[in-house]
Design a protein around this motif. Structure first.
Motif, short mmCIF file in Angstrom:
data_model
loop_
_atom_site.label_atom_id
_atom_site.label_comp_id
_atom_site.label_asym_id
_atom_site.label_seq_id
_atom_site.Cartn_x
_atom_site.Cartn_y
_atom_site.Cartn_z
N ASP A 95 4.16 -17.30 -2.20
CA ASP A 95 5.08 -17.75 -1.09
C ASP A 95 6.34 -18.07 -1.18
O ASP A 95 7.35 -17.86 -0.64
CB ASP A 95 4.17 -18.68 -0.44
CG ASP A 95 2.95 -18.17 0.56
OD1 ASP A 95 3.10 -16.93 0.94
OD2 ASP A 95 2.17 -19.14 0.97
N LYS A 96 6.70 -19.05 -2.30
CA LYS A 96 7.77 -19.89 -2.68
C LYS A 96 8.80 -18.83 -3.30
O LYS A 96 10.11 -18.94 -2.94
CB LYS A 96 7.31 -20.89 -3.59
CG LYS A 96 6.77 -22.31 -2.92
CD LYS A 96 6.80 -23.30 -3.74
CE LYS A 96 5.71 -24.25 -3.27
NZ LYS A 96 6.07 -25.70 -3.25
N ASP A 125 10.00 -16.59 -0.31
CA ASP A 125 10.83 -17.54 0.57
C ASP A 125 12.20 -17.47 -0.04
O ASP A 125 13.29 -17.39 0.45
CB ASP A 125 10.37 -19.00 0.83
CG ASP A 125 9.06 -19.04 1.77
OD1 ASP A 125 8.99 -17.96 2.43
OD2 ASP A 125 8.58 -20.09 1.69
N THR A 159 15.76 -16.19 1.27
CA THR A 159 17.01 -17.08 1.36
C THR A 159 18.11 -16.41 0.80
O THR A 159 19.37 -16.39 1.58
CB THR A 159 16.63 -18.50 0.96
OG1 THR A 159 15.45 -19.16 1.65
CG2 THR A 159 17.81 -19.52 1.07
#
Length: 72
Positions: free
Chosen positions: A46-47, A50, A54
């Motif tokens: 997930d990170k 993300d 970004t």
């Protein structure tokens, strides 16, 4: 992050929670640890996604969305 990726990560997190819970109830430390690791892996995915989103958004903001220009 695509909906498929979100679904897969959520599924991995839930599966890890279930495995961890089963390990705790049954006293099986190995299963409990596997569940925790599965959850950690899903969170890391997930990170990472993300962060990619970004960077992609920042690049599109700086340089524009070239694919969008071609479409319309």
């Amino acid at each position: 992050m695509s909906a498929d990726e979100k679904f897969e990560n959520a599924k991995d997190k839930l599966g890890g929670q279930a495995k961890e819970g089963f390990g705790k109830v049954s006293g099986d430390k190995e299963t409990e640890t596997e569940g925790q690791a599965q959850q950690g892996k899903a969170e890391a995915k997930d990170k990472l996604q993300d962060a990619r989103d970004t960077v992609k958004g920042a690049a599109e903001g700086m340089f524009g969305d070239k694919d969008k220009d071609k479409r319309g």
